[in-house]
Design a protein around this motif. Structure first.
Motif, PDB file in Angstrom:
ATOM      1  N   VAL B  40       0.844  -1.188   0.000  1.00  0.00           N
ATOM      2  CA  VAL B  40       0.000   0.000   0.000  1.00  0.00           C
ATOM      3  C   VAL B  40       0.882   1.240   0.000  1.00  0.00           C
ATOM      4  O   VAL B  40       1.862   1.309   0.734  1.00  0.00           O
ATOM      5  CB  VAL B  40      -0.925   0.020   1.239  1.00  0.00           C
ATOM      6  N   VAL B  41       0.528   2.196  -0.863  1.00  0.00           N
ATOM      7  CA  VAL B  41       1.322   3.422  -0.965  1.00  0.00           C
ATOM      8  C   VAL B  41       0.798   4.437   0.033  1.00  0.00           C
ATOM      9  O   VAL B  41      -0.342   4.874  -0.026  1.00  0.00           O
ATOM     10  CB  VAL B  41       1.230   4.008  -2.396  1.00  0.00           C
ATOM     11  N   GLU B  42       1.646   4.801   0.990  1.00  0.00           N
ATOM     12  CA  GLU B  42       1.261   5.798   1.991  1.00  0.00           C
ATOM     13  C   GLU B  42       1.680   7.161   1.483  1.00  0.00           C
ATOM     14  O   GLU B  42       2.858   7.499   1.479  1.00  0.00           O
ATOM     15  CB  GLU B  42       1.959   5.518   3.318  1.00  0.00           C
ATOM     16  N   SER B  43       0.731   7.964   1.023  1.00  0.00           N
ATOM     17  CA  SER B  43       1.124   9.251   0.435  1.00  0.00           C
ATOM     18  C   SER B  43       1.499  10.271   1.489  1.00  0.00           C
ATOM     19  O   SER B  43       2.268  11.174   1.241  1.00  0.00           O
ATOM     20  CB  SER B  43      -0.008   9.788  -0.452  1.00  0.00           C
ATOM     21  N   GLN B  44       0.928  10.122   2.694  1.00  0.00           N
ATOM     22  CA  GLN B  44       1.220  11.133   3.715  1.00  0.00           C
ATOM     23  C   GLN B  44       2.569  10.931   4.372  1.00  0.00           C
ATOM     24  O   GLN B  44       3.408  11.817   4.366  1.00  0.00           O
ATOM     25  CB  GLN B  44       0.139  11.115   4.814  1.00  0.00           C
ATOM     26  N   ASN B  45       2.775   9.710   4.886  1.00  0.00           N
ATOM     27  CA  ASN B  45       4.039   9.495   5.601  1.00  0.00           C
ATOM     28  C   ASN B  45       5.091   9.031   4.609  1.00  0.00           C
ATOM     29  O   ASN B  45       5.187   7.874   4.255  1.00  0.00           O
ATOM     30  CB  ASN B  45       3.885   8.421   6.681  1.00  0.00           C
ATOM     31  N   GLU B  46       5.884   9.993   4.128  1.00  0.00           N
ATOM     32  CA  GLU B  46       6.901   9.705   3.101  1.00  0.00           C
ATOM     33  C   GLU B  46       7.954   8.753   3.629  1.00  0.00           C
ATOM     34  O   GLU B  46       8.420   7.858   2.968  1.00  0.00           O
ATOM     35  CB  GLU B  46       7.574  11.008   2.636  1.00  0.00           C
ATOM     36  N   GLY B  47       8.305   8.956   4.858  1.00  0.00           N
ATOM     37  CA  GLY B  47       9.407   8.179   5.430  1.00  0.00           C
ATOM     38  C   GLY B  47       9.019   6.738   5.682  1.00  0.00           C
ATOM     39  O   GLY B  47       9.801   5.798   5.487  1.00  0.00           O
TER      40      GLY B  47
END
Lengths: 393, 402
Positions: B40-47
Motif C-alpha cells: 500500500v502506498v502511503e502518500s502522507q508518511n513519506e518516510g
C-alpha cells in the motif's frame, strides 16, 4: 599519350574511384615509371558452326620503345589467355605467374554464359594481364607482347611456333622421371619453410573464401526478408489514424536500411570475394612453383648421384652438372625474389581489401543510423507538441 | 470517482518458481508459480514504508481471473494475458514453456496485465480482483461462488448472433473490421519480424568464424599477424553482440503481441453488442408475431398461414371460450414482452454508451502505447547501429595496420 586519368589499372571496374587510385600507389613500387596500361572489356559472343565462344577486347596503351605503336586494340578469347599463361610458366618455371579464372565454375551453378559469369571472368582476366604488366620480369616477356599486340591471324601463326606438343610432353616426362621425389632431400631450408607456409596459407585462404561466401549468402537472405518487412508497416498505417505517420516513418526507415544492405552485399561481391578467390588460386600456383623448383633441383641431384657411381666420363658429367647447378641457382634466386614480391603484394591486397570491407560496413551502419535518428527526431518533435498542447487548459 | 488501485498500491510480479504438484486428475505435473507482491502506498508518511504482502499464483489462476472479468464486464475492453505458449518464435529461441527466457518474459507480461487492470477506472474496483492480489487461500472458491460461468454466453449463441443480427450499431461493425485488420497485420508483422531476426542472427554469427581463421593465419605471418589477430577479436565481439540486441527486440515484440491480443478483447465487446442486439431483435420479432396472433384470434381473420389455422380448418374451429382463454394468455405475454423489450432496449443503449466510452479510452491508450513502442524500436536500431560502427571502426584500424 598515356595518362593515369584515362585508364584505371587495378580496379577491374571501369569507373575510377579515388580509393582504387590510392591502391595503385600502394601496390606499385615506382608508380611514376608505369609505361604499360591494359584494360579488358566489351565481351562479345561469337557463334560458329562448331562452337559458341566469347571474346574480350584488350586495349593496351604504352610508351615503351619495344612496341611499334603506342596503342593497340585486339580481341582475345579465354583459350588465348590459357596459351599465354602456359608460355609464361614454360619460360619462367619458378616465377609466380598470376592466376587465371577457372574454366568452369561448378559450385555456383552459374550457367556458362550468364552475364554474371562473363562479368566475373572479365574482371579476373583484366586483373591477370595487369598483374603480369606489373611484374618486373614477366612484363618484358615476348609472348606477352605478342598477346597484347598481334591481330587474330598473327597470334594463331605465332602459337604454332615453338616446341611441338610432343617435345613438350617429352620434357615433362623426363622432368618427372628425374625427380620422382627429387629435390626434397637437398632442399634448402628456406624452401622447406616456404612449403610449410604455403600449406597453411592455402588451408586458411580456402576457409576464408568459404566464410566470405557464407557471409554473402546470409546477407542476401537477410535482405530478402527485409524487403517484406517495411511494407507491412505501410499496410498497417492504412487502418490507423493517429499512428499512421509513425508507422509510415518506420516503413520508410526499414526500406532505406534494406537498400543499404543491398549496397553492402554489392561491396562484398565486388571486392572481398574476387580477391579471396584469386588468392585461393594463387595458393595452388605457389605449390606448383615450389614443386617445379624441386624438380629442377631433382635433375641436378640425380645427375650428381649418377656421377658418384661412375668412374669414367667425369669431365662430361661435371660440365653437365655445372650447367644444372647454374640452372638451380637461377631458379632459386628467381623464386626467392618473386616470393618476397608476392608476399608484399599479398599483404597489400589483404590490407586494402579487408579495410574496404570494414569501410563498407561502416557506411552501412552510418546510413542506417542517420535514417533512424531522423525518424526519432520527427517523433519526439510531435511528442513535445502534444505535451505542450496538453499543458494548455 | 475513486482513484485507481494502481495509484494506491504498488503491484509487482517479482519472481517465478518451478513447482510440482498434482493436477485435477491426480497426475503429477510441473508448472510455474508467480509471486505477486503488493504494498500500500502511503502518500502522507513519506518516510514510512508499508510492509510488502505477497502470495503465489499460477497462470491458470490468472486465466480464471480474466474470464471472470470478461464475463462480468462485457462492455469493457479487458486487458489480455501474455501468451500461454511461445508463438512467433524465431528458431534460436526456445518454444519451450519452461525455458527461463520465456518464463521471464511471461512474468513481465503478467505484471503488465495486473497493472493494466489496476489502472482501469472500472476494473480496479472489482472485489474479486482485489482478493486475487491479497487473499491467498479460498480465492478460487470465491470466484466460482459468483456464478459468473453461468452468465457466460455460449460461443455458439454468439456465432449465431453475428450471422443473423440485422441492425447492429454501425460503429461496432466498423470496430469489428478494425480489430480483424489489426489482428491480421500484427500477426503478419510478428511473423516477418521473427524471420528477419533469424537472418540477422545468421549474419552476425557467421562473422564469428573470422576470429579463429585470422588467429591461425596470423601464426604464419610476421608483419600481418598482429593486425589479423586483433581484427579477429573484434569480429568475435561483433558476433556476440547480436544476442543482447535480439533479446531486447523480444520485449518490443511482446508489446506488439499485447495489442494483437487486445484485438481479440475488442472483438469480444463487439460480439456482446451483436448478441444483445440480436436478442433485442428476436424479442421484438416475437412480440410482433404474438400481437399478430392476438389480432387474428380476436378478429377471426387469418392473415398469415399458420399450422393452427390449417388444423383448425381441418379439425374444426375452437370454441369461443377456448379462444377467449388464448387471447387472455397472449395479452399477458404481450404485456410481459413489451416490458422486456423496453428493458432490453435500455440495456442495449446503456451497453453501447458505456462500451463506447471504454473503447475511446482504449483507443487513446493504444495510440500512445504503439507510438511509444515504435519509438523504442527506433532507439534499439540506433543502439545497434552505434555498436556496429564502434566494432567496425576498431576492425578497420586493425586491418589498416596489417
Amino acid at each position: 599519350d598515356t595518362s593515369l586519368a584515362e585508364v584505371n589499372l587495378f580496379s577491374p571496374s571501369m569507373p575510377i574511384s579515388p580509393s582504387s587510385m590510392i591502391n595503385q600507389y600502394k601496390l606499385e613500387d615506382e608508380p611514376e615509371l608505369r609505361d604499360l596500361f591494359i584494360t579488358v572489356d566489351d565481351p562479345e559472343s561469337h557463334i560458329t558452326a562448331i562452337e559458341t565462344f566469347i571474346t574480350y577486347r584488350v586495349v593496351t596503351k604504352t610508351s615503351r620503345g619495344e612496341f611499334d605503336s603506342s596503342e593497340y586494340e585486339v580481341r582475345r578469347r579465354y583459350q588465348d589467355f590459357l596459351w599465354l599463361k602456359s608460355k609464361l610458366e614454360e619460360a619462367h618455371p619458378t616465377l609466380i605467374i598470376p592466376p587465371l579464372p577457372e574454366k568452369f565454375i561448378m559450385k555456383g551453378m552459374v550457367e556458362r554464359f550468364s552475364d554474371e559469369f562473363i562479368e566475373t571472368r572479365r574482371k579476373a582476366l583484366h586483373k591477370f594481364l595487369n598483374r603480369i604488366a606489373d611484374h618486373p620480369t614477366l612484363t618484358f616477356n615476348e609472348d606477352f607482347k605478342v598477346f597484347l599486340t598481334a591481330q587474330a591471324w598473327e597470334l594463331s601463326s605465332h602459337k604454332k611456333q615453338g616446341p611441338s606438343l610432343l617435345s613438350r610432353m617429352g620434357q615433362t616426362v623426363r622432368a618427372v622421371a628425374s625427380s620422382v621425389r627429387g629435390g626434397v632431400k637437398n632442399r634448402p631450408e628456406m624452401f622447406t619453410e616456404m612449403n610449410d607456409y604455403v600449406e597453411t596459407f592455402s588451408q586458411k585462404i580456402n576457409v576464408l573464401d568459404k566464410i566470405a561466401h557464407r557471409i554473402y549468402k546470409e546477407e542476401r537472405e537477410y535482405f530478402n526478408e527485409m524487403k517484406e518487412y517495411g511494407p507491412i508497416h505501410t499496410l498497417w498505417s492504412a487502418s490507423e489514424e493517429d499512428i499512421a505517420d509513425s508507422l509510415k516513418g518506420v516503413a520508410s526507415c526499414i526500406d532505406k536500411c534494406c537498400k543499404a544492405t543491398e549496397k553492402r552485399m554489392a561491396g562484398l561481391s565486388e571486392n572481398l570475394l574476387p580477391i579471396l578467390h584469386e588468392y585461393v588460386l594463387y595458393s595452388e600456383i605457389l605449390m606448383g612453383v615450389l614443386k617445379r623448383r624441386d624438380q629442377i633441383q631433382g635433375e641436378l641431384d640425380s645427375k650428381v648421384d649418377a656421377l658418384a657411381n661412375k668412374k669414367t666420363e667425369k669431365d662430361l658429367f661435371s660440365e653437365e652438372i655445372g650447367k644444372l647447378e647454374d640452372k638451380v641457382e637461377c631458379a632459386n634466386n628467381a623464386l626467392k625474389a618473386d616470393w618476397d614480391r608476392w608476399k608484399q603484394n599479398m599483404q597489400c591486397d589483404m590490407r586494402s581489401t579487408f579495410t574496404n570491407v570494414a569501410e563498407n560496413n561502416l557506411r552501412y551502419y552510418e546510413e542506417c543510423l542517420a535514417t533512424w535518428e531522423s525518424f526519432l527526431a520527427s517523433q519526439t518533435v510531435d511528442l513535445h507538441v502534444e505535451e505542450d498542447s496538453e499543458d494548455r487548459p | 470517482m475513486e482513484e485507481c488501485l494502481a495509484k494506491k498500491m504498488e503491484i509487482t510480479v517479482s519472481e517465478a518458481e518451478k513447482r510440482t504438484g498434482r493436477n485435477a486428475v491426480n497426475m503429477q505435473e510441473t508448472y510455474t508459480a508467480y509471486l505477486i507482491e503488493t504494498r500500500v502506498v502511503e502518500s502522507q508518511n513519506e518516510g514510512q514504508c508499508a510492509p510488502v504482502d505477497s502470495l503465489w499464483r499460477r497462470y491458470s489462476e490468472f486465466e480464471l481471473l480474466r474470464n471472470y472479468l470478461s464475463v462480468t464486464y462485457p462492455h469493457i475492453v479487458v486487458p489480455p494475458l501474455p501468451e500461454k505458449r511461445a508463438d512467433f518464435v524465431w528458431h534460436k529461441l526456445s518454444a519451450d514453456n519452461m525455458d527461463p527466457d520465456f518464463v521471464e518474459r511471461r512474468r513481465i507480461g503478467l505484471e503488465n496485465f495486473l497493472l493494466r487492470v489496476a489502472s482501469h477506472p472500472v476494473l480496479c474496483q472489482d472485489k474479486i480482483f482485489y482478493s486475487f492480489l491479497t487473499q491467498e487461500g479460498g480465492w478460487k472458491e470465491m470466484v466460482n461462488e459468483t456464478g459468473f460461468q453461468l452468465k457466460a454466453d455460449s460461443r455458439l449463441k454468439a456465432l449465431n448472433a453475428t450471422f443473423r443480427v440485422k441492425n447492429p450499431d454501425k460503429r461496432f461493425t466498423e470496430l469489428k473490421h478494425y480489430s480483424d485488420e489489426l489482428q491480421s497485420v500484427i500477426s503478419h508483422l510478428l511473423r516477418v519480424r521473427a524471420r528477419v531476426a533469424d537472418r540477422l542472427y545468421g549474419v552476425y554469427k557467421v562473422h564469428g568464424n573470422y576470429g579463429r581463421v585470422f588467429s591461425e593465419w596470423s601464426a604464419i605471418e610476421k608483419e600481418m599477424g598482429d593486425g589479423l589477430q586483433s581484427a579477429g577479436h573484434h569480429m568475435d565481439v561483433y558476433a556476440a553482440s547480436i544476442d543482447d540486441i535480439l533479446e531486447e527486440e523480444e520485449h518490443y515484440a511482446d508489446q506488439l503481441k499485447e495489442y494483437l491480443f487486445y484485438a481479440e478483447a475488442l472483438r469480444a465487446v463487439c460480439r456482446k453488442h451483436e448478441l444483445m442486439q440480436y436478442d433485442l431483435e428476436m424479442a421484438a420479432q416475437d412480440l410482433t408475431s404474438k400481437k399478430q396472433q392476438c389480432e387474428e384470434l380476436a378478429t377471426g381473420t387469418v392473415r398469415t398461414f399458420s399450422l393452427k389455422g390449417m388444423t383448425s380448418k381441418l379439425f374444426g374451429q375452437e370454441t369461443p371460450e377456448q379462444r377467449e382463454a388464448k387471447i387472455k394468455v397472449l395479452e399477458e405475454q404481450i404485456q410481459e414482452g413489451e416490458e422486456q423489450l423496453k428493458s432490453k432496449n435500455l440495456e442495449g443503449r446503456d451497453f453501447v454508451k458505456s462500451a463506447w466510452a471504454d473503447i475511446e479510452r482504449f483507443k487513446e491508450q493504444k495510440n500512445h502505447d504503439l507510438k511509444e513502442a515504435l519509438i523504442s524500436y527506433a532507439v534499439m536500431q540506433i543502439s545497434m547501429c552505434k555498436k556496429g560502427i564502434q566494432v567496425w571502426t576498431n576492425a578497420k584500424e586493425c586491418f589498416s595496420k596489417m
